[in-house]
Design a protein around this motif. Sequence first.
Motif, PDB file in Angstrom:
ATOM      1  N   ALA A   7       0.839  -1.209   0.000  1.00 20.02           N
ATOM      2  CA  ALA A   7       0.000   0.000   0.000  1.00 20.02           C
ATOM      3  C   ALA A   7       0.871   1.255   0.000  1.00 20.02           C
ATOM      4  CB  ALA A   7      -0.926  -0.004   1.220  1.00 20.02           C
ATOM      5  N   LEU A   8       1.975   1.188   0.753  1.00 21.91           N
ATOM      6  CA  LEU A   8       2.892   2.326   0.819  1.00 21.91           C
ATOM      7  C   LEU A   8       3.502   2.621  -0.559  1.00 21.91           C
ATOM      8  CD1 LEU A   8       4.340   4.397   2.630  1.00 21.91           C
ATOM      9  CD2 LEU A   8       6.029   2.631   3.177  1.00 21.91           C
ATOM     10  N   VAL A   9       3.889   1.561  -1.254  1.00 22.14           N
ATOM     11  CA  VAL A   9       4.444   1.729  -2.606  1.00 22.14           C
ATOM     12  C   VAL A   9       3.421   2.396  -3.520  1.00 22.14           C
ATOM     13  CG1 VAL A   9       5.215   0.500  -4.676  1.00 22.14           C
ATOM     14  CG2 VAL A   9       6.059  -0.202  -2.418  1.00 22.14           C
ATOM     15  N   GLU A  10       2.189   1.920  -3.430  1.00 24.95           N
ATOM     16  CA  GLU A  10       1.133   2.484  -4.290  1.00 24.95           C
ATOM     17  C   GLU A  10       0.912   3.964  -3.983  1.00 24.95           C
ATOM     18  OE1 GLU A  10      -2.249  -0.117  -4.494  1.00 24.95           O
ATOM     19  OE2 GLU A  10      -3.501   1.468  -5.322  1.00 24.95           O
ATOM     20  N   ILE A  11       0.925   4.291  -2.685  1.00 24.17           N
ATOM     21  CA  ILE A  11       0.715   5.691  -2.282  1.00 24.17           C
ATOM     22  C   ILE A  11       1.852   6.570  -2.799  1.00 24.17           C
ATOM     23  CG2 ILE A  11       0.798   7.224  -0.263  1.00 24.17           C
ATOM     24  CD1 ILE A  11      -0.875   5.035   1.203  1.00 24.17           C
ATOM     25  N   ILE A  12       3.085   6.123  -2.614  1.00 29.25           N
ATOM     26  CA  ILE A  12       4.227   6.941  -3.041  1.00 29.25           C
ATOM     27  C   ILE A  12       4.237   7.089  -4.573  1.00 29.25           C
ATOM     28  CG2 ILE A  12       6.749   7.051  -3.163  1.00 29.25           C
ATOM     29  CD1 ILE A  12       6.797   5.681  -0.397  1.00 29.25           C
ATOM     30  N   ALA A  13       3.962   5.994  -5.263  1.00 30.24           N
ATOM     31  CA  ALA A  13       3.955   6.055  -6.730  1.00 30.24           C
ATOM     32  C   ALA A  13       2.845   6.979  -7.232  1.00 30.24           C
ATOM     33  CB  ALA A  13       3.794   4.652  -7.307  1.00 30.24           C
ATOM     34  N   LEU A  33      15.018   8.429  -2.599  1.00 24.54           N
ATOM     35  CA  LEU A  33      13.971   8.669  -3.598  1.00 24.54           C
ATOM     36  C   LEU A  33      13.819  10.150  -3.946  1.00 24.54           C
ATOM     37  CD1 LEU A  33      11.179   6.174  -2.410  1.00 24.54           C
ATOM     38  CD2 LEU A  33      12.931   5.848  -4.172  1.00 24.54           C
ATOM     39  N   GLY A  34      14.441  11.018  -3.147  1.00 24.45           N
ATOM     40  CA  GLY A  34      14.398  12.445  -3.474  1.00 24.45           C
ATOM     41  C   GLY A  34      13.078  13.125  -3.160  1.00 24.45           C
ATOM     42  N   ILE A  35      12.282  12.475  -2.329  1.00 23.70           N
ATOM     43  CA  ILE A  35      11.021  13.095  -1.912  1.00 23.70           C
ATOM     44  C   ILE A  35      11.356  14.254  -0.963  1.00 23.70           C
ATOM     45  CG2 ILE A  35       8.943  12.694  -0.513  1.00 23.70           C
ATOM     46  CD1 ILE A  35       9.096   9.743  -1.595  1.00 23.70           C
ATOM     47  N   ASP A  36      10.716  15.402  -1.158  1.00 23.24           N
ATOM     48  CA  ASP A  36      10.977  16.517  -0.237  1.00 23.24           C
ATOM     49  C   ASP A  36       9.836  16.631   0.772  1.00 23.24           C
ATOM     50  OD1 ASP A  36       8.900  17.886  -1.452  1.00 23.24           O
ATOM     51  OD2 ASP A  36      10.208  19.139  -2.667  1.00 23.24           O
ATOM     52  N   SER A  37      10.008  17.577   1.693  1.00 26.27           N
ATOM     53  CA  SER A  37       9.053  17.645   2.803  1.00 26.27           C
ATOM     54  C   SER A  37       7.649  17.999   2.324  1.00 26.27           C
ATOM     55  CB  SER A  37       9.524  18.654   3.857  1.00 26.27           C
ATOM     56  OG  SER A  37       9.621  19.946   3.288  1.00 26.27           O
ATOM     57  N   LEU A  38       7.553  18.796   1.265  1.00 26.98           N
ATOM     58  CA  LEU A  38       6.223  19.139   0.741  1.00 26.98           C
ATOM     59  C   LEU A  38       5.569  17.923   0.093  1.00 26.98           C
ATOM     60  CD1 LEU A  38       4.048  21.237   0.235  1.00 26.98           C
ATOM     61  CD2 LEU A  38       5.256  21.911  -1.844  1.00 26.98           C
ATOM     62  N   LEU A  41       4.124  15.666   2.626  1.00 29.99           N
ATOM     63  CA  LEU A  41       2.811  16.009   3.191  1.00 29.99           C
ATOM     64  C   LEU A  41       1.697  15.273   2.440  1.00 29.99           C
ATOM     65  CD1 LEU A  41       2.832  19.855   3.957  1.00 29.99           C
ATOM     66  CD2 LEU A  41       3.324  17.945   5.478  1.00 29.99           C
ATOM     67  N   ASP A  42       1.836  15.216   1.109  1.00 30.01           N
ATOM     68  CA  ASP A  42       0.842  14.491   0.308  1.00 30.01           C
ATOM     69  C   ASP A  42       0.853  13.011   0.661  1.00 30.01           C
ATOM     70  OD1 ASP A  42       0.054  16.740  -1.052  1.00 30.01           O
ATOM     71  OD2 ASP A  42       1.421  16.416  -2.732  1.00 30.01           O
ATOM     72  N   ILE A  43       2.060  12.476   0.843  1.00 32.95           N
ATOM     73  CA  ILE A  43       2.185  11.052   1.175  1.00 32.95           C
ATOM     74  C   ILE A  43       1.600  10.791   2.564  1.00 32.95           C
ATOM     75  CG2 ILE A  43       3.873   9.224   1.684  1.00 32.95           C
ATOM     76  CD1 ILE A  43       5.625  10.521  -0.562  1.00 32.95           C
ATOM     77  N   ALA A  44       1.924  11.683   3.515  1.00 34.18           N
ATOM     78  CA  ALA A  44       1.398  11.514   4.877  1.00 34.18           C
ATOM     79  C   ALA A  44      -0.131  11.597   4.873  1.00 34.18           C
ATOM     80  CB  ALA A  44       1.975  12.588   5.792  1.00 34.18           C
ATOM     81  N   ALA A  46      -2.119  10.823   2.410  1.00 37.73           N
ATOM     82  CA  ALA A  46      -2.646   9.576   1.822  1.00 37.73           C
ATOM     83  C   ALA A  46      -2.501   8.401   2.789  1.00 37.73           C
ATOM     84  CB  ALA A  46      -1.921   9.293   0.506  1.00 37.73           C
ATOM     85  N   ILE A  47      -1.374   8.338   3.501  1.00 44.66           N
ATOM     86  CA  ILE A  47      -1.178   7.252   4.479  1.00 44.66           C
ATOM     87  C   ILE A  47      -2.217   7.386   5.602  1.00 44.66           C
ATOM     88  CG2 ILE A  47       0.368   6.377   6.286  1.00 44.66           C
ATOM     89  CD1 ILE A  47       2.735   7.087   4.433  1.00 44.66           C
ATOM     90  N   ASP A  48      -2.354   8.599   6.132  1.00 42.90           N
ATOM     91  CA  ASP A  48      -3.325   8.826   7.215  1.00 42.90           C
ATOM     92  C   ASP A  48      -4.720   8.357   6.799  1.00 42.90           C
ATOM     93  OD1 ASP A  48      -1.253   9.978   8.620  1.00 42.90           O
ATOM     94  OD2 ASP A  48      -2.145  11.972   8.773  1.00 42.90           O
ATOM     95  N   LYS A  49      -5.102   8.732   5.585  1.00 42.15           N
ATOM     96  CA  LYS A  49      -6.451   8.386   5.118  1.00 42.15           C
ATOM     97  C   LYS A  49      -6.583   6.887   4.870  1.00 42.15           C
ATOM     98  CE  LYS A  49      -8.964  10.848   2.318  1.00 42.15           C
ATOM     99  NZ  LYS A  49      -9.449  11.673   1.200  1.00 42.15           N
ATOM    100  N   HIS A  50      -5.550   6.311   4.252  1.00 39.53           N
ATOM    101  CA  HIS A  50      -5.629   4.886   3.889  1.00 39.53           C
ATOM    102  C   HIS A  50      -5.693   3.991   5.132  1.00 39.53           C
ATOM    103  CE1 HIS A  50      -4.956   1.394   1.225  1.00 39.53           C
ATOM    104  NE2 HIS A  50      -4.288   0.899   2.260  1.00 39.53           N
TER     105      HIS A  50
END
Lengths: 93, 154
Positions: A7-13, A33-38, A41-44, A46-50
Motif C-alpha cells: 500500500a505504501l508503494v502504491e501511495i508513493i507512486a 527517492l528524493g522526496i521533499d518535505s512538501l 505532506l501528500d504522502i502523509a 494519503a497514508i493517514d487516510k488509507h
Amino acid sequence: MSSTFEALVEIIADTSDIPAEEITPDKNAFTDLGIDSLDFLDIAFAIDKHFGIKIPIEAWTEEMNDGKASVDDYFLLSRLSERIDELVAAKNS
Amino acid sequence: MRLAYFQMIDTISKLDCENGSVEAIANVPTESTIFEGHFPGMPLLPGVLLIETMAQTSGYLLLASRKFEAMPFLASVKNAKLRTFVEPDTKLSVTATLEHSGSGFDVTTAEIKFDGKRICNAQLTFRVMPFPEERLRQEMLTRFSEIHPTGLPS
C-alpha cells in the motif's frame, strides 16, 4: 512484501513521479527517492487516510533534530512500513 | 475585500470548529488599481486572488480550530478550478471544510459561489507551525475579531 508495504508503494507512486519498481524497502524516502518535505505532506495525507492513523511527523522531526533518531529510523521504507503497522495496532488496541 | 492589504474576507458568517466548516463573505470592491491592469477595459478579479480567498477562509477555520495556538501557511493547491469570471462589485460566498488534520499539516476543500453558482473550488494543504512571532498571533486574533461577529470561539 507485506500488504502495508504494498500500500505504501502504491501511495508513493501515486503521489510522486517515482516508478513503483524503484520503491523498495531498502530505500530512504528522502535521501534515496528524493522526496521533499512538501511531497511528503501528500504522502502523509494519503497514508493517514488509507490506514486511518495520524503519522506523528512533528514528533519524529523533533527526535531527529534532537539527535535521538536518524532519518533512516523513520523514513527507510521498511521502517516506515513497520511504523505504520505499529500505529495501526495502537489504534486498534 | 481590502485588496491593498491582502485581506480577502469581510465577514465570517458561520464557524463550526467541531465539525470543521466555515462560511464567509467576501465583497469584491468596485474599484481597485488591480483592475487597471487585470484587464484594461475588462476588469476581473485575478484567479490567484480567488485561491487566496479560499485559503484565507480555510485559514481562519484552522486558526480557530487550534485556538490560535498555531499558524497555517498555504503549502499546496490541488485541483483548482476557476470556472467563471468574477467582476468588481460582486458578493462572494466562500465555504471551507476540514478534510484532514494531520501532524503539522491540515487539508481543506474550499469553494466560492456567487448567486448560488459555483465559481471556483480547490483542495488546499497547509503547513501548521507555531507562530514565529507573538505579534503575528495578535494580529490574526484582532483581524478574526473584526470579521467574526460573535468573537473568538470558546
